[in-house]
Design a protein around this motif. Sequence first.
Motif, PDB file in Angstrom:
ATOM      1  N   THR A   1      -6.758  -1.615  -4.453  1.00  0.00           N
ATOM      2  CA  THR A   1      -6.151  -1.180  -3.192  1.00  0.00           C
ATOM      3  C   THR A   1      -6.471   0.285  -2.918  1.00  0.00           C
ATOM      4  OG1 THR A   1      -4.331  -2.765  -3.358  1.00  0.00           O
ATOM      5  CG2 THR A   1      -3.957  -0.813  -1.982  1.00  0.00           C
TER       6      THR A   1
ATOM      7  N   MET B   1     -15.176   6.157   5.564  1.00  0.00           N
ATOM      8  CA  MET B   1     -15.848   5.585   6.723  1.00  0.00           C
ATOM      9  C   MET B   1     -15.263   6.143   8.024  1.00  0.00           C
ATOM     10  SD  MET B   1     -18.291   3.654   5.673  1.00  0.00           S
ATOM     11  CE  MET B   1     -18.482   4.965   4.451  1.00  0.00           C
ATOM     12  N   GLU B   2     -13.957   6.326   8.061  1.00  0.00           N
ATOM     13  CA  GLU B   2     -13.313   6.892   9.239  1.00  0.00           C
ATOM     14  C   GLU B   2     -13.766   8.331   9.466  1.00  0.00           C
ATOM     15  OE1 GLU B   2      -8.812   7.901  10.919  1.00  0.00           O
ATOM     16  OE2 GLU B   2      -9.082   6.512   9.240  1.00  0.00           O
TER      17      GLU B   2
ATOM     18  N   ASP C   1       0.827  -1.203   0.000  1.00  0.00           N
ATOM     19  CA  ASP C   1       0.000   0.000   0.000  1.00  0.00           C
ATOM     20  C   ASP C   1       0.866   1.260   0.000  1.00  0.00           C
ATOM     21  OD1 ASP C   1       1.041  -0.102   2.555  1.00  0.00           O
ATOM     22  OD2 ASP C   1      -0.849   0.389   3.554  1.00  0.00           O
TER      23      ASP C   1
ATOM     24  N   ALA D   1     -10.230   0.762  -2.071  1.00  0.00           N
ATOM     25  CA  ALA D   1     -10.484   0.277  -0.716  1.00  0.00           C
ATOM     26  C   ALA D   1      -9.984   1.272   0.326  1.00  0.00           C
ATOM     27  CB  ALA D   1      -9.816  -1.081  -0.512  1.00  0.00           C
ATOM     28  N   ALA D   2      -8.841   1.892   0.070  1.00  0.00           N
ATOM     29  CA  ALA D   2      -8.300   2.887   0.991  1.00  0.00           C
ATOM     30  C   ALA D   2      -9.203   4.112   1.060  1.00  0.00           C
ATOM     31  CB  ALA D   2      -6.886   3.290   0.567  1.00  0.00           C
TER      32      ALA D   2
ATOM     33  N   HIS E   1     -12.437   4.113   0.506  1.00  0.00           N
ATOM     34  CA  HIS E   1     -13.626   3.678   1.251  1.00  0.00           C
ATOM     35  C   HIS E   1     -13.365   3.714   2.753  1.00  0.00           C
ATOM     36  CE1 HIS E   1     -16.269   0.654   3.176  1.00  0.00           C
ATOM     37  NE2 HIS E   1     -17.164   1.115   2.326  1.00  0.00           N
ATOM     38  N   ASP E   2     -12.224   3.175   3.177  1.00  0.00           N
ATOM     39  CA  ASP E   2     -11.903   3.150   4.605  1.00  0.00           C
ATOM     40  C   ASP E   2     -11.759   4.561   5.165  1.00  0.00           C
ATOM     41  OD1 ASP E   2     -11.932   0.403   4.466  1.00  0.00           O
ATOM     42  OD2 ASP E   2      -9.752   0.161   4.464  1.00  0.00           O
ATOM     43  N   ALA E   3     -11.136   5.449   4.400  1.00  0.00           N
ATOM     44  CA  ALA E   3     -10.943   6.825   4.864  1.00  0.00           C
ATOM     45  C   ALA E   3     -12.273   7.550   4.995  1.00  0.00           C
ATOM     46  CB  ALA E   3     -10.017   7.576   3.904  1.00  0.00           C
TER      47      ALA E   3
ATOM     48  N   GLU F   1      -3.194   5.465   2.344  1.00  0.00           N
ATOM     49  CA  GLU F   1      -4.098   6.068   3.323  1.00  0.00           C
ATOM     50  C   GLU F   1      -3.562   7.413   3.820  1.00  0.00           C
ATOM     51  OE1 GLU F   1      -6.104   5.162   7.710  1.00  0.00           O
ATOM     52  OE2 GLU F   1      -4.773   3.684   6.769  1.00  0.00           O
TER      53      GLU F   1
END
Length: 201
Positions: A168, A178-179, A48, A171-172, A174-176, A80
């Motif tokens: 990748t 959500m955070e 990543d 997905a990063a 999406h995670d950010a 990220e």
Amino acid sequence: MTTARDLFIIAIDKEPSRPVGQGDLSLALAGAEVIDLLGDEAIELDGDRMVPARQPTTDDQLLGQAAASLHRQVPYERVEDWLWRRGRDLSTAYLTALEESGQLTRQRRSRLSFSADQMTLADSPARRRAMSRWASDEPVLAALAAVVGIHGEQTSDSPSPVDDAVTTVVAAVHDAVMELEAVRQRRAIENAAFSNIWRGA
């Protein structure tokens, strides 16, 4: 034009399933820049981490700025971390760029209205290109838009990014997002609790 500019145009043109926050959009725009740099072979992903490969060939000013800001020493920057660093106020930068190029104008909804200006897209080649990508369910653009709540009329078997590096990045993003939403919810709860204290609840 770039994926980030296309995404910004889609965000203005389409009615999302929920309001798109500037923070969410900025994170997605930063992810789109990474994908464009990958496509230009200006970077590679090692896991990543974003590894600069060569100077980009783009003539896009914002993407050029993104490339210039890459960390070029080991350990290279994680995707990220890039999203949070590069994404700060990035939606405002794209808004300004589109306005300066005449592709976006502000129009007051009413002379007596105190609401924010309405963004109006010009009928330009850039807009038509973005709309063409959107209409074709282009997987990278569709995936990034979906992260911030913008959905087309994709069917259940609509394509998704198949490239591992692009997956990748998406997905990063999406995670950010959500955070960021978790932070918003936590602040809302804290503010509500503080208000209750002052009201004697």
